[in-house]
Write a protein that holds these residues in place. Structure first.
Motif: not given
Ligand SMILES: Nc1ncnc2c1ncn2[C@@H]1O[C@H](COP(=O)(O)OP(=O)(O)OP(=O)(O)O)[C@@H](O)[C@H]1O
Ligand SMILES: [Mg+2]
Length: 512
Positions: A386-390, A421-423
């Motif tokens: 999750e951290y990396q993707a964020s 948007l990023g989501r």
């Protein structure tokens, strides 16, 4: 009431407000650093800066919402300090906040007079309040907003007008407007400017925040630019400072070619989204259109023309009266967002605060909201992934501060928009519906978002864009649908349209 436009303001008037050496620290961040800022009676002083530069923080210090860690505020040369917003209001400082702070369950009149009810012999007089509220709203060009209406029922633009009426309901010497135009269309912006001119002509000073430089040209007298919490330029005269210089001051770089070139849609591109005889609300005409893989379709029209309602019916957040929506040939369940999302549809809504963001959660949690299954292994959310993707999204969108573990609430307005948007970008969808995607977003990030849209289209995603900025609709889209009074009055390639042509079509479609 006189709304004459030839009120050449005089930046040479007396100094009304002075802020000196203002410093404001939040945990882990210095939001303002030794900021000096001055405002003259009767001027429109524009505050510019990128998302997160500190504009809202500065005006909240002035409005008594935040206490500065250092510095002084002088009004008429006398040092003052407000320990709460009421004190600032009593001193004649009215504020329209970026994130509207109206009470949705109260009426328009109740909101306008909240905290200073018109009392007669100890009783608040409803009638007097209603009369005064109606007068203010008429003066603002919106007699159709009635004092007894519930605020929650109004559009975002309507709420902005009520917020303005509230600021004007007291004796003001200084009005702060934090991105008032973000939810308004061009006609309403003109009304707003009439009011601003009327106010400044009577000596009231206005602090005006906007990311739209063309507005600054029309209404502003002087400019102060904030960058990373510091005032990098103060009291520039609007007339003497070209846009290129302002952009350079705000971003530290030159930005040209705002809209990236669009890749043409392939002739044999399949229709990804098909809308068939959709009746959005009782009494509306059925609408039909399709969007091909890689195509960007712009919906142009005035605020209230029905653009957002069309998106809502496609996405399933409202149930249409009849008709159907198909994604890759598969019919979606009417009125079911689950059906739409599962089929690969994403929506960035107009009202990010209530509809889209988990304000108390971290950026990382917000980014992965639409795609939980991807990051969870046997039911557990994988923190590292999750951290990396964020972090990837944060870099791509130039989010500031670049910290996935930060709460969404503490980000500036424009940066919150980028999260929404990023989501959907991390979700990997087939159809993306964007409602006012650059609302409150600064010039730098705006061009990033435009680039993202064109990249997504090149990747074969079908995109619908709704924007009140006609330039944006034209610059981003392959084709444009003109919407007027819940009807589609025209469809044409964007290259064959102009802002004038769209407005003409909108007017022709209006039955007055
Ligand atoms: N309550 C808060 N707690 C922690 N940090 C905050 C808080 N409010 C603002 N900040 C931080 O202070 C900085 C300045 O934010 P501010 O809202 O003033 O920016 P802005 O210039 O108004 O941006 P925008 O154009 O996006 O509205 C940002 O880094 C923001 O994350
Ligand atoms: Mg702000």
């Amino acid at each position: 009431m006189n709304y004459d436009q030839d009120t050449e303001s005089t930046p040479g008037g007396s100094t009304l407000l002075e802020m000196r050496g203002i410093e404001k620290r939040f945990p882990g961040i210095v939001a303002l650093r030794e900021v000096a800022f001055e405002v003259t009676a009767g001027e429109v002083h524009c505050l510019l800066g990128q998302n997160g530069a500190g504009k809202s923080t500065l005006i909240k210090v002035l409005a008594g919402v935040h206490q500065p860690n250092e510095g002084q505020i002088l009004l008429d040369g006398k040092e003052i300090g407000f320990s709460n917003p009421d004190e600032a209001i009593k001193a004649g400082i009215g504020t329209m906040y970026q994130e509207l702070d109206l009470v949705e369950t109260l009426t328009v009149a109740e909101n306008i007079f909240l905290g200073h009810e018109k009392a007669r012999a100890g009783f608040s007089s409803r009638k007097a309040e209603h009369r005064a509220a109606a007068g203010l709203l008429t003066r603002l060009g919106h007699p159709e907003i009635l004092p007894e209406m519930e605020v929650g029922e109004l559009s975002a633009a309507g709420q902005q007008i009520v917020s303005m009426a509230r600021a004007l309901s007291r004796d003001v010497r200084l009005i702060i407007m934090d991105e008032p135009s973000a939810v308004l269309d061009s006609e309403e912006v003109r009304n707003l400017f009439d009011t601003v001119r009327f106010l400044t002509a009577s000596g009231v000073a206005v602090i005006y925040i906007s990311h739209r430089l063309e507005e600054i040209r029309v209404i502003g007298d002087r400019i102060t630019v904030l960058k990373d919490g510091t005032a990098v330029a103060s009291n520039l005269l609007v007339a003497d400072t070209p846009n290129a210089e302002l952009i350079k001051l705000m971003t530290g770089r030159s930005i040209t070619n705002v809209f990236p070139a669009l890749t043409p849609v392939a002739d044999d591109a399949a229709a990804v989204l098909e809308v068939k005889d959709l009746v959005v609300a009782p009494g509306n005409e059925p609408i039909s259109f399709s969007v091909a893989a890689g195509e960007v379709l712009g919906l142009a029209g005035l605020v209230g023309s029905g653009r957002s309602e069309i998106l809502g019916a496609i996405y399933g957040s409202t149930k249409p009266v009849s008709g159907s929506v198909h994604l890759d040939g598969k019919k979606l369940r009417p009125g079911s967002t689950v059906s739409a999302v599962n089929a690969g549809m994403g929506l960035c809504p107009e009202e990010r605060k209530s509809q889209a963001l988990l304000l108390d959660d971290t950026l990382a949690a917000n980014f992965t909201l639409a795609s939980i299954p991807r990051y969870s292994l046997a039911g557990f959310t994988s923190g590292k992934r999750e951290y990396q993707a964020s972090m990837e999204q944060i870099t791509k969108l130039e989010l500031r501060p670049a910290d996935p573990m930060r709460e969404a609430r503490t980000l500036s307005g424009g940066n919150q928009q980028k999260i929404v948007l990023g989501r959907w970008l991390s979700h990997g969808c087939r159809v993306l519906l964007l409602d006012e995607p650059t609302r409150g977003v600064d010039v730098g990030a705006r061009s990033e978002i435009y680039t993202l849209v064109s990249e997504l289209s090149r990747a074969g995603i079908a995109i619908i864009v709704v924007s009140s900025e006609l330039e944006e609709v034209l610059g981003l889209s392959h084709e444009v649908l003109v919407v007027s009074e819940n009807r589609i009055v025209h469809r044409a390639p964007a290259a064959q349209m102009s802002e004038h042509r769209i407005l003409d079509l909108v007017m022709e479609g209006t039955t007055l």
